[in-house]
Scaffold this motif. Structure first.
Motif, PDB file in Angstrom:
ATOM      1  N   ILE A  98       1.018  -1.317  -0.026  1.00 56.27           N
ATOM      2  CA  ILE A  98       0.231   0.508   0.209  1.00 56.27           C
ATOM      3  C   ILE A  98       0.526   1.270   0.017  1.00 56.27           C
ATOM      4  CG2 ILE A  98      -2.010   1.087   1.252  1.00 56.27           C
ATOM      5  CD1 ILE A  98      -2.980  -1.430   2.297  1.00 56.27           C
ATOM      6  N   LYS A  99       0.937   2.402  -1.564  1.00 57.09           N
ATOM      7  CA  LYS A  99       1.650   3.513  -1.336  1.00 57.09           C
ATOM      8  C   LYS A  99       0.466   4.533   0.294  1.00 57.09           C
ATOM      9  CE  LYS A  99       2.310   3.075  -6.141  1.00 57.09           C
ATOM     10  NZ  LYS A  99       3.861   3.650  -6.163  1.00 57.09           N
ATOM     11  N   VAL A 100       2.195   5.178   0.544  1.00 56.23           N
ATOM     12  CA  VAL A 100       1.605   6.086   1.767  1.00 56.23           C
ATOM     13  C   VAL A 100       2.289   7.916   1.661  1.00 56.23           C
ATOM     14  CG1 VAL A 100       1.797   6.462   4.268  1.00 56.23           C
ATOM     15  CG2 VAL A 100       1.513   4.037   3.078  1.00 56.23           C
ATOM     16  N   ALA A 101       1.429   8.321   1.409  1.00 59.61           N
ATOM     17  CA  ALA A 101       1.568  10.158   1.630  1.00 59.61           C
ATOM     18  C   ALA A 101       1.782  10.462   2.550  1.00 59.61           C
ATOM     19  CB  ALA A 101       1.154  10.296   0.553  1.00 59.61           C
ATOM     20  N   ASN A 102       2.791  11.313   2.838  1.00 57.10           N
ATOM     21  CA  ASN A 102       2.189  12.732   3.846  1.00 57.10           C
ATOM     22  C   ASN A 102       2.341  13.895   3.588  1.00 57.10           C
ATOM     23  OD1 ASN A 102       4.861  13.354   3.579  1.00 57.10           O
ATOM     24  ND2 ASN A 102       5.376  12.761   5.352  1.00 57.10           N
ATOM     25  N   ILE A 103       1.774  14.914   4.576  1.00 57.26           N
ATOM     26  CA  ILE A 103       1.745  16.007   4.125  1.00 57.26           C
ATOM     27  C   ILE A 103       2.968  17.270   4.608  1.00 57.26           C
ATOM     28  CG2 ILE A 103      -0.355  16.449   3.877  1.00 57.26           C
ATOM     29  CD1 ILE A 103       0.436  17.432   7.205  1.00 57.26           C
ATOM     30  N   ARG A 104       4.364  16.782   3.957  1.00 56.32           N
ATOM     31  CA  ARG A 104       5.508  17.401   4.869  1.00 56.32           C
ATOM     32  C   ARG A 104       6.070  18.822   4.546  1.00 56.32           C
ATOM     33  NH1 ARG A 104       6.412  12.242   1.932  1.00 56.32           N
ATOM     34  NH2 ARG A 104       8.267  12.859   0.653  1.00 56.32           N
ATOM     35  N   GLY A 105       5.499  19.524   5.029  1.00 56.13           N
ATOM     36  CA  GLY A 105       6.482  20.540   4.783  1.00 56.13           C
ATOM     37  C   GLY A 105       4.436  21.828   4.879  1.00 56.13           C
ATOM     38  N   ALA A 106       3.471  21.222   4.792  1.00 51.67           N
ATOM     39  CA  ALA A 106       2.468  21.801   4.523  1.00 51.67           C
ATOM     40  C   ALA A 106       2.486  22.979   6.391  1.00 51.67           C
ATOM     41  CB  ALA A 106       1.436  21.331   5.209  1.00 51.67           C
ATOM     42  N   ASN A 107       3.095  21.923   7.543  1.00 53.61           N
ATOM     43  CA  ASN A 107       2.915  23.511   8.725  1.00 53.61           C
ATOM     44  C   ASN A 107       4.300  24.160   9.072  1.00 53.61           C
ATOM     45  OD1 ASN A 107       4.672  20.680   9.635  1.00 53.61           O
ATOM     46  ND2 ASN A 107       3.575  20.333  10.905  1.00 53.61           N
ATOM     47  N   ALA A 108       5.616  23.995   8.266  1.00 51.77           N
ATOM     48  CA  ALA A 108       6.762  24.382   8.067  1.00 51.77           C
ATOM     49  C   ALA A 108       6.946  26.049   8.495  1.00 51.77           C
ATOM     50  CB  ALA A 108       7.554  24.163   6.960  1.00 51.77           C
ATOM     51  N   HIS A 109       6.416  26.570   7.555  1.00 50.81           N
ATOM     52  CA  HIS A 109       5.949  28.161   7.979  1.00 50.81           C
ATOM     53  C   HIS A 109       6.043  28.100   9.981  1.00 50.81           C
ATOM     54  CE1 HIS A 109       6.011  29.991   3.726  1.00 50.81           C
ATOM     55  NE2 HIS A 109       6.734  28.654   4.266  1.00 50.81           N
ATOM     56  N   ALA A 110       4.562  27.847   9.778  1.00 52.14           N
ATOM     57  CA  ALA A 110       4.392  27.963  11.833  1.00 52.14           C
ATOM     58  C   ALA A 110       5.151  27.110  12.786  1.00 52.14           C
ATOM     59  CB  ALA A 110       2.365  27.095  11.631  1.00 52.14           C
ATOM     60  N   ALA A 115       9.450  27.829  16.899  1.00 50.25           N
ATOM     61  CA  ALA A 115      11.051  27.425  16.826  1.00 50.25           C
ATOM     62  C   ALA A 115      12.240  29.163  17.597  1.00 50.25           C
ATOM     63  CB  ALA A 115      11.890  26.826  16.143  1.00 50.25           C
ATOM     64  N   MET A 116      11.125  29.889  16.381  1.00 54.42           N
ATOM     65  CA  MET A 116      11.830  31.625  17.003  1.00 54.42           C
ATOM     66  C   MET A 116      11.781  31.786  17.956  1.00 54.42           C
ATOM     67  SD  MET A 116      14.380  30.304  14.903  1.00 54.42           S
ATOM     68  CE  MET A 116      15.165  32.299  15.182  1.00 54.42           C
ATOM     69  N   MET A 117      10.723  31.254  18.218  1.00 55.50           N
ATOM     70  CA  MET A 117       9.702  32.312  19.054  1.00 55.50           C
ATOM     71  C   MET A 117      10.749  31.856  20.678  1.00 55.50           C
ATOM     72  SD  MET A 117       7.683  31.106  22.285  1.00 55.50           S
ATOM     73  CE  MET A 117       6.693  30.006  21.393  1.00 55.50           C
ATOM     74  N   PHE A 118      10.270  30.184  20.697  1.00 60.46           N
ATOM     75  CA  PHE A 118      11.443  29.144  21.958  1.00 60.46           C
ATOM     76  C   PHE A 118      12.449  30.002  21.834  1.00 60.46           C
ATOM     77  CE2 PHE A 118       8.839  25.533  20.891  1.00 60.46           C
ATOM     78  CZ  PHE A 118       8.050  25.926  22.551  1.00 60.46           C
ATOM     79  N   ALA A 119      13.508  30.373  20.691  1.00 61.02           N
ATOM     80  CA  ALA A 119      14.744  31.171  20.664  1.00 61.02           C
ATOM     81  C   ALA A 119      14.734  32.455  21.640  1.00 61.02           C
ATOM     82  CB  ALA A 119      15.507  31.033  19.494  1.00 61.02           C
ATOM     83  N   LEU A 122      13.467  32.218  25.594  1.00 62.77           N
ATOM     84  CA  LEU A 122      14.820  31.519  26.519  1.00 62.77           C
ATOM     85  C   LEU A 122      16.030  32.588  26.428  1.00 62.77           C
ATOM     86  CD1 LEU A 122      14.939  27.875  25.215  1.00 62.77           C
ATOM     87  CD2 LEU A 122      14.591  28.168  27.149  1.00 62.77           C
ATOM     88  N   ALA A 123      16.276  32.861  25.300  1.00 62.33           N
ATOM     89  CA  ALA A 123      17.059  34.678  25.325  1.00 62.33           C
ATOM     90  C   ALA A 123      16.744  35.517  26.240  1.00 62.33           C
ATOM     91  CB  ALA A 123      17.295  34.902  24.087  1.00 62.33           C
ATOM     92  N   LYS A 124      15.640  35.873  26.500  1.00 59.19           N
ATOM     93  CA  LYS A 124      15.676  37.430  26.925  1.00 59.19           C
ATOM     94  C   LYS A 124      14.206  36.988  27.968  1.00 59.19           C
ATOM     95  CE  LYS A 124      16.408  39.330  23.417  1.00 59.19           C
ATOM     96  NZ  LYS A 124      18.058  39.400  22.874  1.00 59.19           N
ATOM     97  N   LYS A 125      14.242  35.606  28.750  1.00 58.18           N
ATOM     98  CA  LYS A 125      13.868  35.270  29.834  1.00 58.18           C
ATOM     99  C   LYS A 125      13.084  36.344  29.881  1.00 58.18           C
ATOM    100  CE  LYS A 125      18.119  34.936  33.075  1.00 58.18           C
ATOM    101  NZ  LYS A 125      18.851  33.824  32.634  1.00 58.18           N
ATOM    102  N   THR A 126      12.024  35.335  28.841  1.00 57.39           N
ATOM    103  CA  THR A 126      10.761  36.372  29.145  1.00 57.39           C
ATOM    104  C   THR A 126       9.549  36.214  30.468  1.00 57.39           C
ATOM    105  OG1 THR A 126      10.357  36.031  26.735  1.00 57.39           O
ATOM    106  CG2 THR A 126       8.437  36.474  27.433  1.00 57.39           C
TER     107      THR A 126
END
Length: 341
Positions: A98-110, A115-119, A122-126
């Motif tokens: 059975i062939k399988v596909a996913n939607i990799r990359g669809a949520n990449a921007h979000a 990830a940058m929000m986390f960086a 953390l850095a700014k002790k928000t």
């Protein structure tokens, strides 16, 4: 050809899927009341599953594959396929061709933005500084090590797993004038915004150079539990670790020890250990050592992709994979069932 949606698709979603497929393709979905729109029970799906050629969905009920004798293609409306591996679905797909596909990359921007929000957080002790402000306190003395923020400008970020998400993180990091190091299986494949690409065998030397490390790789047999004592000891004690991929990449005891002994400055994650019955004992759905409660940790719980535009893109890309299969075209996001992604 019969396509079964494994969730309570709205009328608009069904119309969109039908409009994209060749005339005469049957498209069905469960109807009625539901507890969660993006999942359905075995009993609700079974009457349709027995003769369906294609499944597309966000969740896969137990035993449904056993009765789907006509199934030829499965579109998983998620980026990672490790959950399918855990429940034995990938093995079933391999066994039955059975062939399988996913939607990799669809949520990449979000996810990259998370990830940058986390960086930054953390850095700014928000969270710490927000709490101090709410309490009406003033941090003193100024520039004390305990209160001073870290910087991103001119610092080095290591991205472990430079796929669609990792590439986007690299682009954002360049906006902060960071030096970007990448680690991935094929280090010879070029990646924009990455200053230096490295293979898995160079991981420890890369970790030693980084002020920030982001995990954005899939959880496979090769990568599960790969981040342990040796990896933490390779990092700078002033470094931050961010995980927007899968909790199974990190050994929880090693993470806890690093965070509580000064070997790691801080940690942020959108993913947390889930100890499920049959694969671990006792069961739990948060870190056993309560890593998420430590003062140098910030977290969300599987919320990085819960953002504007993501659901629409998920369904659009999933629909395209179904169209590719039904029309006999190459499937753009086909999953390599042996690699698991």
């Amino acid at each position: 050809m019969k396509v079964l949606c494994l969730w309570y698709a709205t009328d608009d979603e069904l119309r969109s899927l039908k409009a994209a497929l060749p005339e005469g393709t049957e498209v069905v979905a469960p109807k009625g009341k539901y507890f969660s729109r993006f999942e359905a029970s075995y009993s609700e799906l079974a009457p349709h599953a027995v003769d369906a050629d294609v499944f597309i969905g966000f969740a896969l009920p137990k035993r449904i594959l056993e009765i789907a004798k006509n199934l030829k293609f499965f579109c998983w409306v998620h980026s990672g396929c490790d959950d399918l591996e855990h429940i034995g679905a990938l093995s079933h797909f391999r066994q039955h061709g059975i062939k399988v596909a996913n939607i990799r990359g669809a949520n990449a921007h979000a996810v990259a933005e998370q990830a940058m929000m986390f960086a930054l957080a953390l850095a700014k002790k928000t969270l710490f500084k927000h709490k101090v402000t709410l309490e009406g306190r003033r941090l003193f003395p100024l520039f004390d090590d305990e209160y001073r923020s870290a910087m991103l400008d001119g610092r080095t970020i290591g991205i472990i797993g430079v796929g669609s998400i990792g590439s986007r993180i690299a682009k954002h990091a360049k906006g902060f004038d960071m030096r970007v190091l990448g680690v991935r299986r094929n280090k010879d494949r070029p990646a924009e915004h990455v200053d230096s690409m490295h293979g898995p065998d160079e991981l420890h030397s890369v970790l030693g150079q980084c002020d920030y490390v982001v995990l954005s790789m899939p959880d496979t047999n090769e990568t599960t539990q790969m981040f342990g004592d040796l990896e933490f000891s390779s990092m700078k004690p002033t470094a931050f670790l961010i995980n927007v991929s899968r909790s199974g990449l990190i050994q929880e005891q090693s993470l806890y020890d690093a965070l509580t002994t000064g070997r790691l400055r801080g940690y942020a994650a959108d993913v947390w250990n889930r100890y499920e019955f049959g694969r671990s004992f006792p069961t739990s759905f948060l870190p056993r050592l309560e890593v998420h409660k430590l003062p140098n940790v910030i977290c969300s719980n599987d919320q990085a992709a819960n953002a504007d535009d993501v659901l629409e893109r998920d369904l659009r890309w999933g629909t395209q994979s179904v169209v590719d299969f039904v029309c006999g075209k190459p499937i753009t996001r086909e999953v390599d069932l042996h690699l698991g992604y």
